[in-house]
Design an enzyme around this catalytic site. Sequence first.
Site, PDB file in Angstrom:
ATOM      1  N   ASP A 168       1.002  -1.251   0.167  1.00  0.00           N
ATOM      2  CA  ASP A 168      -0.021   0.163  -0.041  1.00  0.00           C
ATOM      3  C   ASP A 168       0.928   1.272  -0.086  1.00  0.00           C
ATOM      4  OD1 ASP A 168      -2.379   1.464   0.603  1.00  0.00           O
ATOM      5  OD2 ASP A 168      -1.518   1.936   2.537  1.00  0.00           O
ATOM      6  N   ASP A 196       0.034   5.171   0.857  1.00  0.00           N
ATOM      7  CA  ASP A 196      -0.140   6.084   2.007  1.00  0.00           C
ATOM      8  C   ASP A 196      -0.259   5.301   3.222  1.00  0.00           C
ATOM      9  OD1 ASP A 196      -0.217   8.212   0.311  1.00  0.00           O
ATOM     10  OD2 ASP A 196      -2.507   8.327   0.033  1.00  0.00           O
TER      11      ASP A 196
END
Length: 211
Positions: A7, A9
């Site tokens: 992922d 952020d």
Amino acid sequence: MKAIIFDLDGVLVFTDKFHYQAWKKMADKMGIYFDEVINNRLRGVSRRESLEIILERYEGAPLSEKEKEDLMEYKNDYYKELLKTMGPDDVTEDTRNALKLLREQGHKLAIGSSSKNTKFILKQVAIDDMFDAVSDGTNITHSKPDPEVFEKAAQFLGESYDNCVVVEDAYAGIDAAKAAGMTAVGIGDATSYDKCDYKIKSLMELTELFK
Ligand code: B16
Ligand code: MG
């Protein structure tokens, strides 16, 4: 060897404060109450769904689709201005070293992010050359907890889902990884979620877990 899907952020970079400032600017313009607690609900959630969460506090006349599009554009224009202040120093040494070592260990690396700004961010912080594939908000129709973003990452890599490891900071991302039949590693906020297969404090721990 594993395929490791990161992922963006909350795992590789921390743009929470920029999302907050940009949504706050939009909310203030509309006279909508918005605070950091509401902002936490937006983690890992798409731009569109984020807007709908913020509009829960909106008390004006119903908004047209065009007005909603304009609000998202207003937010994103300011968010992108804030992103331009980021540079290579916004990725920690630990993260940079972990990515390098995982590649040397023979793992394939990919991004699995809900953000439509993913490629822009990767370039800003100069890690765009570290990944074999990028799956992001521009190539999906369903966002986390739907598994689509991670399934697409695996397809781009040519890997089976059960050989993929997902590293996530959001509960919705852990749910998405498990829905895809992948191994879920939680970091940050996600370490309090019992659905994680592993919990880590630093990305360097991945080099030991998947040696
Ligand atoms: P954008 P991730 C997510 O990224 C963010 O956590 C979330 O807060 C944001 O709303 C979403 O991207 C969409 O971002 O407006 O840039 O398309 O955690 O999935 O990397
Ligand atoms: Mg995240």
